[in-house]
Write an enzyme that holds these catalytic residues in place. Structure first.
Site, mmCIF file in Angstrom:
data_model
loop_
_atom_site.group_PDB
_atom_site.id
_atom_site.type_symbol
_atom_site.label_atom_id
_atom_site.label_comp_id
_atom_site.label_asym_id
_atom_site.label_seq_id
_atom_site.Cartn_x
_atom_site.Cartn_y
_atom_site.Cartn_z
ATOM 1 N N HIS A 137 0.824 -1.210 0.000
ATOM 2 C CA HIS A 137 0.000 0.000 0.000
ATOM 3 C C HIS A 137 0.856 1.257 0.000
ATOM 4 O O HIS A 137 1.452 1.621 1.010
ATOM 5 C CB HIS A 137 -0.922 -0.036 1.235
ATOM 6 C CG HIS A 137 -1.896 1.079 1.304
ATOM 7 N ND1 HIS A 137 -2.199 1.747 2.465
ATOM 8 C CD2 HIS A 137 -2.647 1.672 0.339
ATOM 9 C CE1 HIS A 137 -3.094 2.688 2.222
ATOM 10 N NE2 HIS A 137 -3.377 2.661 0.940
ATOM 11 N N ASN A 187 -4.677 4.564 7.814
ATOM 12 C CA ASN A 187 -6.087 4.931 7.658
ATOM 13 C C ASN A 187 -6.937 4.564 8.879
ATOM 14 O O ASN A 187 -8.091 4.945 8.975
ATOM 15 C CB ASN A 187 -6.674 4.309 6.383
ATOM 16 C CG ASN A 187 -6.251 5.106 5.159
ATOM 17 O OD1 ASN A 187 -5.882 6.273 5.254
ATOM 18 N ND2 ASN A 187 -6.277 4.467 4.000
HETATM 19 P P1 NAI Z 1 -7.375 5.734 -10.712
HETATM 20 O O1 NAI Z 1 -8.812 5.785 -11.023
HETATM 21 O O2 NAI Z 1 -6.569 6.975 -10.759
HETATM 22 O O3 NAI Z 1 -6.653 4.671 -11.690
HETATM 23 C C1 NAI Z 1 -7.137 3.385 -11.933
HETATM 24 C C2 NAI Z 1 -6.671 2.935 -13.321
HETATM 25 O O4 NAI Z 1 -6.968 1.551 -13.482
HETATM 26 C C3 NAI Z 1 -7.370 3.669 -14.472
HETATM 27 O O5 NAI Z 1 -6.400 4.186 -15.359
HETATM 28 C C4 NAI Z 1 -8.199 2.556 -15.153
HETATM 29 O O6 NAI Z 1 -8.281 2.729 -16.555
HETATM 30 C C5 NAI Z 1 -7.407 1.322 -14.792
HETATM 31 N N1 NAI Z 1 -8.186 0.079 -14.792
HETATM 32 C C6 NAI Z 1 -9.447 -0.106 -14.329
HETATM 33 N N2 NAI Z 1 -9.788 -1.405 -14.477
HETATM 34 C C7 NAI Z 1 -8.725 -2.028 -15.040
HETATM 35 C C8 NAI Z 1 -8.462 -3.366 -15.439
HETATM 36 N N3 NAI Z 1 -9.382 -4.321 -15.272
HETATM 37 N N4 NAI Z 1 -7.253 -3.658 -15.949
HETATM 38 C C9 NAI Z 1 -6.317 -2.696 -16.110
HETATM 39 N N5 NAI Z 1 -6.517 -1.417 -15.772
HETATM 40 C C10 NAI Z 1 -7.704 -1.084 -15.245
HETATM 41 O O7 NAI Z 1 -7.268 5.028 -9.278
HETATM 42 P P2 NAI Z 1 -6.178 5.250 -8.119
HETATM 43 O O8 NAI Z 1 -6.560 6.431 -7.301
HETATM 44 O O9 NAI Z 1 -4.832 5.189 -8.726
HETATM 45 O O10 NAI Z 1 -6.428 3.951 -7.207
HETATM 46 C C11 NAI Z 1 -6.011 2.671 -7.593
HETATM 47 C C12 NAI Z 1 -5.964 1.760 -6.379
HETATM 48 O O11 NAI Z 1 -5.060 2.297 -5.417
HETATM 49 C C13 NAI Z 1 -7.293 1.559 -5.646
HETATM 50 O O12 NAI Z 1 -7.348 0.247 -5.169
HETATM 51 C C14 NAI Z 1 -7.197 2.565 -4.495
HETATM 52 O O13 NAI Z 1 -7.977 2.169 -3.385
HETATM 53 C C15 NAI Z 1 -5.721 2.465 -4.159
HETATM 54 N N6 NAI Z 1 -5.143 3.651 -3.493
HETATM 55 C C16 NAI Z 1 -5.448 4.926 -3.891
HETATM 56 C C17 NAI Z 1 -4.852 6.018 -3.267
HETATM 57 C C18 NAI Z 1 -5.155 7.424 -3.715
HETATM 58 O O14 NAI Z 1 -4.847 8.367 -2.966
HETATM 59 N N7 NAI Z 1 -5.737 7.633 -4.890
HETATM 60 C C19 NAI Z 1 -3.899 5.855 -2.149
HETATM 61 C C20 NAI Z 1 -3.565 4.459 -1.876
HETATM 62 C C21 NAI Z 1 -4.209 3.417 -2.501
#
Ligand code: NAI
Length: 389
Positions: A137, A187
């Site tokens: 994480h 968190n």
């Molecule tokens: P985001 O929405 O910015 O990016 C997600 C990406 O995954 C998008 O580019 C999308 O096209 C792609 N995607 C979706 N389904 C897919 C699939 N089946 N195969 C390949 N690519 C796919 O999301 P973000 O914010 O980067 O979050 C990603 C993960 O990280 C989540 O699990 C979130 O809980 C976790 N996270 C987020 C944080 C944040 O501050 N945004 C901090 C720590 C963890």
């Protein structure tokens, strides 16, 4: 180590940069071609800025960029040693991707998730070899935040945990190993920073700006709770609180607040919408000063600021002690998590020792005596530490 990242959004693109900078060959995969283009352009911009600041030279930029290839098929990840998934926060979708991935990669490939709220055990259960699955994480922005929580599930083998801790440490990060429980370390332990601040406001004790001032001036926090919630986004921050609250079977300590819920419902999400607890376009200064601010807050009595600061701090300390009580992580990792994951000025357990365990127990008990709510129960560990003091 051949590394692959699934999902090239906010987190995936940042994690790819971290791994590539550390010298790994990285494949960044996304189903959306535009997301890959965006990630590529974003990295170029970041690296150019680092050149301007003289932090890296052109050769280093080329080296980092050449370490990353952008791919649009999962099949291309077949030769990976480590895959970190950072796609949408949805258990079924993550499980489907993991099942397909496992059919492509070798038996020794480590399959990790960057999830912030799902249990690693539930994600791992989708795999034939769940012992290879682990939580890694990162915090946003991944290249800047020093902390990474590593979360072994009950299925994860010790060997995989050791390998991952070593790899992420080699990438230049501080690792905190956390138990697979809601919110992991950060968190969970950070909840009172927001929750108690909101409660103080809702009771009419002080306004947003006064509470923020107390935490910054007396506590040395870089941002006050309301500024930080506006920065994170009230939708995102509210959802994390609600998720943790429900995951803990509605423990009143984590109860969400109607104030924040209404803000999220109204679309007052904070900086990203120009309005949250503060209004941003009017006076776009770091500290806000929006329409909620009391005009004479600077004249607030020192006593009030002290009361606010002590109440929030002691609730944070109690939460950290309770995380230690439940063996969520070591004392060192709990303190590192808060200083390196969310930039707290001091580790909370170290802070407790500094101000005195006696004082902390007395403060919490005073809150309990006043409210008679389970929310203000003192952690058994804090009480035990007092006896041993
Ligand atoms: P985001 O929405 O910015 O990016 C997600 C990406 O995954 C998008 O580019 C999308 O096209 C792609 N995607 C979706 N389904 C897919 C699939 N089946 N195969 C390949 N690519 C796919 O999301 P973000 O914010 O980067 O979050 C990603 C993960 O990280 C989540 O699990 C979130 O809980 C976790 N996270 C987020 C944080 C944040 O501050 N945004 C901090 C720590 C963890």
């Amino acid at each position: 180590m051949k590394t692959a990242i699934i999902g090239s959004g906010t987190m995936g693109s940042g994690i790819a940069q971290v791994a590539a900078t550390a010298g790994c060959q990285v494949k960044l995969y996304d189903t959306q071609p535009e997301a890959l283009e965006k990630a590529k352009a974003k990295l170029d911009k970041i690296l150019n800025r680092l050149i301007e600041k003289k932090r890296i030279d052109k050769a280093e930029k080329n080296r980092i960029q050449n370490n990353i290839s952008y791919v649009n098929s999962l099949k291309e990840l077949a030769d990976s040693d480590l895959v970190i998934e950072a796609i949408v926060e949805n258990l079924q979708i993550k499980q489907t991707v993991f099942r397909e991935l496992e059919s492509l990669v070798s038996g020794s490939c480590i399959i990790a998730s960057n999830t912030s709220s799902l249990s690693i055990a539930s994600i791992a259960s989708a795999l034939q070899k769940p012992e290879r699955c682990i939580g890694i994480h990162f915090f946003n922005p991944a290249p800047l935040m020093r902390l990474v929580e590593v979360i072994p599930a009950i299925q994860t083998s010790e060997e995989i945990t050791d390998k991952v801790v070593k790899t992420i440490t080699d990438w230049g990060k501080t690792v905190a190993v956390a138990k697979d429980t809601p919110g992991f370390i950060v968190n969970r332990v950070a909840r009172p920073f927001y929750g108690e601040a909101l409660r103080i406001y809702e009771e009419g004790i002080a306004d947003f700006a006064t509470i923020d001032k107390a935490m910054k001036e007396l506590g040395g926090f870089k941002m006050g709770p309301f500024e930080l919630m506006d920065f994170i986004g009230n939708d995102v921050n509210y959802t994390v609180t609600e998720t943790v609250y429900n995951a803990f079977y509605q423990d009143p300590r984590y109860k969400p607040s109607f104030t924040q819920k209404r803000l999220a419902e109204a679309g007052y999400l904070g900086r990203k919408t120009g309005k949250g607890y503060y209004t941003y376009p009017v006076i776009p200064k770091e500290r806000g000063t929006g329409d909620e601010e009391s005009p004479n807050h600077s004249e607030q009595s020192q006593d009030l600021l002290q009361t606010i600061f002590e109440r929030i701090l002691v609730m944070l300390i109690n939460e950290a002690a309770d995380a230690l009580f439940w063996n969520i992580a070591s004392a060192e990792d709990i303190d590192n998590a808060m200083t390196k994951g969310v930039n707290y000025p001091k580790g909370l357990l170290a802070w407790a020792n500094e101000i005195g365990i006696d004082w902390c127990v007395k403060k919490i008990d005073e809150l309990y005596d006043e409210y008679h709510e389970d929310r203000y129960r003192c952690s058994p560990l804090l009480r035990k530490m007092k006896r041993e003091d």
